[in-house]
Design an enzyme around this catalytic site. Structure first.
Site, PDB file in Angstrom:
ATOM      1  N   ALA A 241       0.824  -1.212   0.000  1.00 12.64           N
ATOM      2  CA  ALA A 241       0.000   0.000   0.000  1.00 12.64           C
ATOM      3  C   ALA A 241       0.862   1.268   0.000  1.00 12.64           C
ATOM      4  O   ALA A 241       2.086   1.201   0.105  1.00 12.64           O
ATOM      5  CB  ALA A 241      -0.918  -0.010   1.213  1.00 12.64           C
ATOM      6  N   HIS A 242       0.205   2.407  -0.104  1.00 16.90           N
ATOM      7  CA  HIS A 242       0.917   3.676  -0.199  1.00 16.90           C
ATOM      8  C   HIS A 242       1.768   3.959   1.043  1.00 16.90           C
ATOM      9  O   HIS A 242       1.388   3.650   2.149  1.00 16.90           O
ATOM     10  CB  HIS A 242      -0.027   4.843  -0.494  1.00 16.90           C
ATOM     11  CG  HIS A 242      -1.167   5.016   0.447  1.00 16.90           C
ATOM     12  ND1 HIS A 242      -2.170   5.897   0.206  1.00 16.90           N
ATOM     13  CD2 HIS A 242      -1.491   4.412   1.609  1.00 16.90           C
ATOM     14  CE1 HIS A 242      -3.038   5.830   1.180  1.00 16.90           C
ATOM     15  NE2 HIS A 242      -2.655   4.953   2.039  1.00 16.90           N
ATOM     16  N   ASN A 243       2.928   4.504   0.784  1.00 13.83           N
ATOM     17  CA  ASN A 243       3.841   4.965   1.832  1.00 13.83           C
ATOM     18  C   ASN A 243       4.532   3.842   2.601  1.00 13.83           C
ATOM     19  O   ASN A 243       5.225   4.114   3.579  1.00 13.83           O
ATOM     20  CB  ASN A 243       3.125   5.886   2.840  1.00 13.83           C
ATOM     21  CG  ASN A 243       2.345   6.992   2.158  1.00 13.83           C
ATOM     22  OD1 ASN A 243       2.774   7.504   1.138  1.00 13.83           O
ATOM     23  ND2 ASN A 243       1.182   7.319   2.685  1.00 13.83           N
TER      24      ASN A 243
END
Lengths: 349, 349, 349
Positions: A241-243
C-alpha cells in the site's frame, strides 16, 4: 533461455567450489537428483533427501562438506552452500537471452521518450511521455510504461505489466506479468455520509535487483513515496500500500498484504498470505510464517507466527466454539484455584 | 496532476474552515507536519502527533477546535474534521488534469461505439461493439472495454484494466490498473465425476463515485447482476464474486474476498484480507477488522473481529497444540468444578 | 451468448429428465424461482427454498424425486440432480457464440505461428514465435501468448490474459481476464547478504476442460513443470506456485495460495483463501473450508478446517489474549486435577 555446456572443472572454477573426481565431464544441464540424466549436475542441500543419492543418474552432485560421497559413482563439487552453487551453475548453463534492441512496429512510444539504443519495446507496449528507459531493458508485450517513469539498466518488464506515472526503478529490476506499480493509493477522507478521495501525490521508488511478482500491486505514496529497497524479492499477488517502506533484501511470499505506511526492516522473511496492519514498524531480520496476522510493532528480530493449523472439521467446530468461551474458562480456572487453595489450607489446619 | 496556488484566505473560504492569523500567505502544496516546507499547509487529526507541531515548517496547519495553537508561528485553519479539509485543499491544489479528447492512433474502437466527443481513448486500448462511453471519460492505455459496456460521465479506466461484456458503470467511477470487471462468475454443477459450467448470464452494475482497486476482480452475475452501490471504495486485489451486492458507501480494504450471493450493507468498513462465505447477509454499518473470517450472517451494526495476532513462534506452537485440546480442557474444567462443589458440600456438612 | 428456445419435452429429452405435465410449453430462459417469468424454467435443489415454489411464475421447475409438486401449476422435470439439469438447460438455451475466425488488424502475430483457420485473434492481442493455436480458439483482446506456447482446440483466453513461454494447454481450457500462466517461479538462493535468482527452467502443463480465474497466477516450474490436471476449476486471484501438481477435477475457490512443490490430489474441494505451505502432499477427495491453514500433509480424504469465526471485537480481544496463555492454562488445569485427586484420596481415607 539458451543452453550452454561446460566441463565440471570449469564450473568448479566459476563457482569457487571444490572438485572431487574427474573434471573433464561436460555438463549440459541441472536437474533434481531423481530426474537428472548423465549430462546433468544436481545437488543435495537437505539431508532428508540423501536416499536419492544412491539412485541418481547425475554426472555430478554438489554436496556439503559433511556429506560422504564414498559409495557413489558421480563426481562431486563441494560447497558450503550447495543450493547457491547449484543456482549459479544453473544460471551459467541457462543464460538469459540477450535483448534484441528495437521497437516493435505495433508498440506505441510517445514523443520525447529517452530509450536506450540497446533496449527493446515489444509488441503492443506503450511508453508514455517523458519516460526514460535504460540500457538493455526489455519492455514486454502489452506493457504500459506511464509518463515520466524512469527505468534503470537491464530491467525486464513482463507481459501486460503496468508501471505508472513517475515510478523510478533501479537497475536489474524484474517486474513480472500483470504487476501494477504506481497505481493510485487507497486514501479517502470520511465526510459524514460519503468518502472523498485524498490525492495521491507521491510515487514509487524501487531499488536495484528487485523482483516484483505477477499481478502484485505496489501503490504510489500519498505525499511521500512508497519505497522498496535494493535486493527485495516480492512474490505474486502481494499488496504493497501507499507509503510503505520495505528494507533491503527482504523477501515476501505470495498473497501477503501490507497496509499503508507500515515500515518493514531489512533482511526480513515474510511467508505467504501474511497480513500487516497499517503504520507498523517491523525490525530488521524478522521472520513471519505463513498467514501470520501482524497488528502490532515488532521491535526485535526473531520468528513470529499465528493462525490455527487445519484439523478435521468436526474437531475444529468444537474448539472454535470453546475459543469464544476462553476468557470465561480462564476466570473459572482462577476461581477453582482459589477454592482449592482454601480447601488445602483448611485441610492443613 | 498540475499544481495551483491559493491564498490561505481563499482556501478557508473554499473549504468552510475558519482562518486564524494572516490569510495573505500563498499556499502551494500539502505535506505532513514533519516534511512540510514554508509554502505548504499541513494538518493534525490525531493528538498523538501533536509533538510535530513544534517542529513543523508549514505555513499553516489545519487544527481541530480543541487544539491550542498558541505557542506556534504558523497560521491556523480550524475545522471539525481536519483530515477532510486537508483532502479538499489537496484536491484544490492538485486538480486532476483535464482529459484531452480523442482516440489514439493505436487504439481499436469498434464500429458503432457511442463515444462522447470529450472522452479520450489512449494507446492500444480496445473498445468493443455497442459500447457507450460518457463525457470526459479517460480510457487508459491497454484497457479493454467489452461489447455493450455502458460507462457514465467522468470515469477513468486505468492501464490494462478490463471492463467486460455488458457491465454498466455510473458517473465518476474509477477503475484502477489491471482490475477485471465482468469476468465470468465461478459456477459449476457437480456431475458425479466432473464439473460442468453453469452459464453466467448476468452482468455487473456499478453505481456513481465508485473506486475499484488495481487487479481487483468483480465477476458478473450468474442470473441477476453483481451490484456495487454508489460511493463504494474497493481497494486492490479484492474478489467480488457473482451475485454479490454491496451497499452504498461501503469501503473494503485490500485482499478481501466476498463469495457468491453475499449481501453487504451500506456504510460498512471492511478491513484487509477479510473472508466472507457465500449467501450471507451483513447489516448496514458493520465494521470487520483485518483478516476476519465471516461465516455467518451479521444482523447488527458493530465491530467484529477474528484471528490470532502474531506472537513468537515458540509460544505460538504451544498455544496452537492446546487449541486442538480446547474442548477436552473445557470438559475437564467442568468436571473439576463439580468435584470441587462436592468437596465443599462435604466440608460444610 | 445468444438465446434459443425449446419445448419442455425437448429439454427433458436432451437432459434425460422426466417430464410431468405438458411438454408443449416453449422455454426461453432460466431464472431463480423468485424472479422467473412465464417463459422460464427454474429449479429447486435445496429444500430450504421450498417456500418459493408457491410464488414462482416459472413455466416449469426442475425438482428432485422426493419433492411433491401437487399443489402447483407449473410443469415439472424430475431429476436426481436438479442443479446439474438446470446448468445443462441453461447451456442449451444460451449457447456460447461461435468464434468468428480471423486475426484482427491491430493484433500482432509473429511469423511462424501455427494458427488454426477456425481460430480468432482479437484486437491488440500478441502471439509470439513458435506458438501453436488450435481449432476454434478465441484469443481475446489484449491477450499475450508467449513464444512456443501450445494451445489445444476450443480454448478461450479472455481480455488481457498472459500465457507465457512454453506453456501447454489442453482442449476447452478457459483462461479468464488478466490471468498469468507461466510467469517465472519465485526461486532465490540465499547468498549471505543477498538473494540470487534460481533459473526457472520448467513450464506449465494444463489438462483439458480446465478453467483458470481472473488475475490468477500459475508459475512455471523451476526444473520440472507445474501441472494442472484435467477438469480442474480454479477461481480468481489464486496463486499456484512453481512445481505444484493439482489432480484432476479439483476445484479451488478464490484467494487460495499454494506454495511451491505441493501436490494436491484429485477431486479435492478447496474453499476460498486457503493457504498451503510448500512441499505438502494432499490426498484425493480432501475438502478444506475457507481460510484453512494447511501446514502438514493430509494423507486421508475428509473435511478439514481452521480459523476463528468473527465475533464482536470486545469478546475477541479477551479470547485472543487468553489464546497466548493457553499452554499455561492447560498446565494449571492439570495441576488442579492432581490436587483434587489428592484431596479426594485424603477424604476417602
Amino acid at each position: 533461455m539458451t543452453t550452454e555446456d561446460y566441463t565440471l572443472a570449469e564450473l568448479a572454477a566459476l563457482t569457487d567450489s571444490r572438485l572431487e573426481g574427474s573434471g573433464e565431464r561436460r555438463i549440459h544441464g541441472v536437474a533434481p537428483l531423481e530426474s537428472a540424466g548423465p549430462d546433468d549436475i544436481s545437488f543435495l542441500a537437505n539431508p532428508k533427501y540423501r536416499a536419492h543419492l544412491g539412485e541418481t543418474r547425475a554426472a555430478a552432485v554438489i554436496l556439503p562438506d559433511r556429506e560422504s560421497a564414498e559409495p557413489y559413482d558421480f563426481s562431486v563439487l563441494r560447497a558450503d552452500n550447495p543450493y547457491l552453487v547449484f543456482a549459479r551453475i544453473a544460471r551459467i548453463l541457462n543464460p538469459v537471452a540477450h535483448v534484441v534492441p528495437g521497437v516493435h512496429a505495433s508498440a506505441s512510444v510517445a514523443a520525447g521518450v529517452r530509450l536506450a539504443d540497446t533496449a527493446c519495446v515489444e509488441a503492443q507496449a506503450v511508453v508514455g511521455e517523458g519516460a526514460v528507459i535504460g540500457a538493455r531493458c526489455r519492455i514486454g508485450p502489452g506493457v504500459v510504461v506511464g509518463e515520466n517513469v524512469v527505468i534503470g539498466d537491464d530491467c525486464r518488464l513482463d507481459a501486460n505489466a503496468s508501471v505508472l506515472d513517475g515510478a523510478r526503478l533501479g537497475a536489474r529490476v524484474h517486474i513480472l506479468p500483470g504487476a501494477v506499480i504506481g497505481g493510485e493509493g487507497f486514501g479517502f477522507a470520511h465526510a459524514g455520509d460519503h468518502w472523498e478521495p485524498v490525492p495521491q501525490l507521491g510515487s514509487v521508488v524501487i531499488g536495484d535487483d528487485v523482483s516484483i511478482g505477477a499481478n502484485t500491486t505496489v501503490d504510489r505514496g500519498s505525499q511521500g513515496d512508497t519505497i522498496i529497497g535494493d535486493g527485495c524479492k516480492i512474490d505474486n499477488l502481494v499488496q504493497v500500500a501507499h507509503n510503505v517502506h520495505i528494507g533491503e533484501h527482504t523477501i515476501i511470499a505470495s498473497g501477503t498484504g501490507i497496509s499503508g505506511s507500515t515500515r518493514i526492516g531489512r533482511y526480513c522473511t515474510i511467508g505467504g498470505s501474511v497480513g500487516f496492519a497499517g503504520h507498523l514498524e517491523i525490525a530488521d531480520g524478522v521472520t513471519f510464517t505463513g498467514m501470520a496476522m501482524v497488528i502490532g510493532n515488532v521491535p526485535e528480530a526473531g520468528v513470529y507466527s499465528s493462525g490455527i493449523p487445519a484439523m478435521p472439521t468436526r474437531d475444529w467446530r468444537r474448539s472454535a466454539v470453546r475459543f469464544r468461551q476462553l476468557d470465561e474458562m480462564a476466570r473459572r480456572l482462577e476461581k477453582l484455584e482459589k477454592a482449592m487453595q482454601k480447601t488445602k489450607e483448611r485441610d492443613e489446619q
